[in-house]
Design a protein around this motif. Sequence first.
Motif, PDB file in Angstrom:
ATOM      1  N   PHE A 182      31.100  71.046  44.309  1.00  0.00           N
ATOM      2  CA  PHE A 182      31.242  72.480  44.066  1.00  0.00           C
ATOM      3  C   PHE A 182      32.094  73.167  45.137  1.00  0.00           C
ATOM      4  CE2 PHE A 182      29.496  76.886  43.980  1.00  0.00           C
ATOM      5  CZ  PHE A 182      29.878  77.196  42.685  1.00  0.00           C
ATOM      6  N   ILE A 183      31.816  72.871  46.419  1.00  0.00           N
ATOM      7  CA  ILE A 183      32.461  73.698  47.451  1.00  0.00           C
ATOM      8  C   ILE A 183      33.653  73.035  48.161  1.00  0.00           C
ATOM      9  CG2 ILE A 183      30.496  75.206  47.972  1.00  0.00           C
ATOM     10  CD1 ILE A 183      31.355  72.432  50.336  1.00  0.00           C
ATOM     11  N   HIS A 184      33.811  71.716  48.007  1.00  0.00           N
ATOM     12  CA  HIS A 184      34.908  71.068  48.731  1.00  0.00           C
ATOM     13  C   HIS A 184      36.254  71.609  48.248  1.00  0.00           C
ATOM     14  CE1 HIS A 184      36.363  67.074  50.735  1.00  0.00           C
ATOM     15  NE2 HIS A 184      36.569  68.144  51.466  1.00  0.00           N
TER      16      HIS A 184
ATOM     17  N   SER B 200      24.669  61.428  56.978  1.00  0.00           N
ATOM     18  CA  SER B 200      24.857  62.863  57.249  1.00  0.00           C
ATOM     19  C   SER B 200      23.520  63.596  57.162  1.00  0.00           C
ATOM     20  CB  SER B 200      25.847  63.470  56.250  1.00  0.00           C
ATOM     21  OG  SER B 200      27.096  62.842  56.358  1.00  0.00           O
ATOM     22  N   ILE B 201      22.708  63.239  56.169  1.00  0.00           N
ATOM     23  CA  ILE B 201      21.385  63.877  56.033  1.00  0.00           C
ATOM     24  C   ILE B 201      20.505  63.488  57.233  1.00  0.00           C
ATOM     25  CG2 ILE B 201      19.287  64.036  54.617  1.00  0.00           C
ATOM     26  CD1 ILE B 201      21.674  65.302  53.263  1.00  0.00           C
ATOM     27  N   MET B 202      20.552  62.190  57.577  1.00  0.00           N
ATOM     28  CA  MET B 202      19.730  61.724  58.709  1.00  0.00           C
ATOM     29  C   MET B 202      20.127  62.414  60.017  1.00  0.00           C
ATOM     30  SD  MET B 202      19.864  57.774  57.585  1.00  0.00           S
ATOM     31  CE  MET B 202      19.603  57.023  59.163  1.00  0.00           C
TER      32      MET B 202
ATOM     33  N   ALA C  45      27.565  67.511  52.587  1.00  0.00           N
ATOM     34  CA  ALA C  45      27.843  66.079  52.440  1.00  0.00           C
ATOM     35  C   ALA C  45      27.132  65.476  51.230  1.00  0.00           C
ATOM     36  CB  ALA C  45      27.425  65.340  53.712  1.00  0.00           C
ATOM     37  N   ILE C  46      26.327  66.283  50.540  1.00  0.00           N
ATOM     38  CA  ILE C  46      25.667  65.785  49.321  1.00  0.00           C
ATOM     39  C   ILE C  46      26.673  65.861  48.170  1.00  0.00           C
ATOM     40  CG2 ILE C  46      23.793  66.230  47.678  1.00  0.00           C
ATOM     41  CD1 ILE C  46      22.202  67.393  50.061  1.00  0.00           C
TER      42      ILE C  46
ATOM     43  N   LEU D 185      35.335  62.456  51.957  1.00  0.00           N
ATOM     44  CA  LEU D 185      36.073  61.788  50.884  1.00  0.00           C
ATOM     45  C   LEU D 185      35.193  61.512  49.672  1.00  0.00           C
ATOM     46  CD1 LEU D 185      37.919  59.319  53.278  1.00  0.00           C
ATOM     47  CD2 LEU D 185      38.974  61.237  52.070  1.00  0.00           C
ATOM     48  N   LEU D 186      34.160  62.344  49.481  1.00  0.00           N
ATOM     49  CA  LEU D 186      33.319  62.174  48.290  1.00  0.00           C
ATOM     50  C   LEU D 186      34.168  62.447  47.044  1.00  0.00           C
ATOM     51  CD1 LEU D 186      30.063  64.000  49.471  1.00  0.00           C
ATOM     52  CD2 LEU D 186      30.554  61.564  49.537  1.00  0.00           C
ATOM     53  N   TRP D 187      33.896  61.708  45.999  1.00  0.00           N
ATOM     54  CA  TRP D 187      34.630  61.839  44.725  1.00  0.00           C
ATOM     55  C   TRP D 187      36.090  61.434  44.861  1.00  0.00           C
ATOM     56  CZ3 TRP D 187      31.154  62.450  41.073  1.00  0.00           C
ATOM     57  CH2 TRP D 187      29.989  63.166  41.358  1.00  0.00           C
TER      58      TRP D 187
END
Lengths: 471, 46
Positions: free
Chosen positions: A331-333, A272-274, A324-325, A255-257
Motif C-alpha cells: 500500500f505505502i511503498h 524486521s518485526i523481531m 516491512a509487512i 524489495l518486497l513484491w
Amino acid sequence: MGKPQYHTDIVKSFVNWSLVWGVVAVLVGVIVSFQMINPDLNYPPYLTFGRLRPIHTNAGIYGWGVGTIFAMFIYMVQRLCKTPLWSLGLARFQLWLFNATIIAAAVTLLLGYNTTLEYHEMEWPIDLMIVVLWVAFSINIIMTIIKRKEEQMYISLWYMMAALIGVAILFTVNALAVPVSAFKSYSIFAGTNSANVQWWFGHNAVAMALTAPPLAMFYYFLPKSTGVPIYSHRLSIIAFWSLIFMYLWTGAHHLLWTPIPDWIQTLAMAFSIMLIAPSWGSVINGYMSMKGQWHQMRDNYLVKFLILGITFYGLQTLQGPMQAIRSFSAFIHYTDWVPGHIHMGTMGWVSLVSVAGIYFLLPRIYGREVYSIPLANLHFWLVVIGQLIWSTSMWIAGVLQAGMWNAMNADGSLTYTFTETMVEMYPYWWIRAIGGVIYLIGILVFIYNVYMTVQKGKEPAPKLLEVEGRA
Amino acid sequence: MDMASILYLAVTFGLFVVFVLIVRNTYRRRNKDAKEAPKYRMMDDD
C-alpha cells in the motif's frame, strides 16, 4: 594516577564542520522541497532536483551525521577509556580528508556524476577517499579502546565498535565496481543481486551510521545530563547484541513484491518485526533511566532533546517494521509516506540526540557556558514542530496517494491518472516545505547560540560542568 | 535439502547459540555487579 590530557581541539573542529554541512543539508532540502512545488525553480543542468537531492541526502548523512559521529566518538572514547586519543595526527588527517571528500562529493554530484545507487551515489574515486577516511578513523578509535585504562567497556563503546566495523563492511561490499573512466564505474553486481546488495547496504547504513552511533551518544549523554546512571547496563548489552544479530537480515524489506527470491523477502520481513524487541530494549532503558527524574523534562533542556529523540526512535522502530509487512508495504511503498518515515528518524531521532551531544560538549570544548538556554529551548520547539509538520504531512499525502493509485473502476481500469494523483499532492508538498523552513529556522537559532557561546559565553562554574543543562 | 541449505541453517543456529550464551553470561546472578559496574564508572570519567 594523574588525570589524562584529552584532546578537545579536534573535537571542536569536527563539531564546527559538521554544523556547516548540516546547514547545507537542511538548506538544500528546503530548496528541493520548493522545487517539488514549483518546477520553474529547477535551473538545468546543475541546480535541478535530480542533482540537488543527492547533495541533500549525502550532506545530511555524511556531512552532518558522520561529522557529528567523528566529533562524538573522539570525545567519548577518550573519557570512556580514560586515555587520550591514540593518534592526534591521524585525527587531523581525518578532518582534512573528511572535508575534501564532502566537497568532492558535492562538486561531482552537481556535475552529474552519479552511480544511481541511493545513499551511495558517489563515483569510485570518492568511494576510495571514504574508505581511507573510515579506516583512519576506525584505527584511531579501536587503538584507543585497545589502550584503554578501564577494564570493562561501557555500552557506548560496543555501539561505536559495531558502527566502525559495520560501515566498513557494508560500504566496501556495495562499492565493489569496475571503473571504466575517471568518473564512471559499473557495479560488479547485476540484476536482482545488485538490488539485494544495494538494499543490504542501504538499510544497514541506517543501522550502522544512523542507529548505532546515536545510541552510543544517547547512552552516554543521558546519564551525563541527568546525573543518574542508566537503568540497566545488562539490558543495554542484550539490546545491543540482539540488534546486531537481527539488523543485517532486514535490508530486503525494501524489495518486497520484486523479483528477488521470495524467501529473502520473508526473512527480511520476519527479522524486521523481531527488530522491535532490541530497539525498544533501548527505548525502555532510556525511559526507566528517567525514573524519579521526569521533572528534568521541564527544567533541563538537554533531557528534552534526548528523551524526545529516543521517543522518535521508538516510534520509528515501530513504524519501520509495520512498513516491512508485505500487505502494508504493497500500500505505502513508493509513496510520500516513506520520506515521512525517514525524516522522523533523521530530523527527529538522529539530529535531536546529536544536537544534545553538541550542547553538552560546548562548555567542555570551548570552556564557556551555553550562551542562552531560552534560545536552546526555542531551537528545541522549532525543530520538533518543524519535523512533526514535515512527517505528518507526508504520511497523510502517502495514504492519499496510495488510495488513488489503487482505486479502480468496475471494469478494472484505474480511476485516476498518475498526473491527477500528483496534482492532489501539491497542498501537502506546501505543508512539507513550510515544515522544512521552520526546521531550518530552528537550526539557524542553534548556530547563532553556538556562535554566541563561543564569542560571549560566560566562564562555566566547575560544579555546573558536572550536570549540564539545567534551566 | 542440499549442502548450502544445511550450512545456512547451521550458521543461523550457531549465531543463535552464541546469542543465548551472551544472554546467559550477562544475566547470571553472580555476574550482576560486574556487568552493571560500567554504568557507575562512566559517571566519573571527565
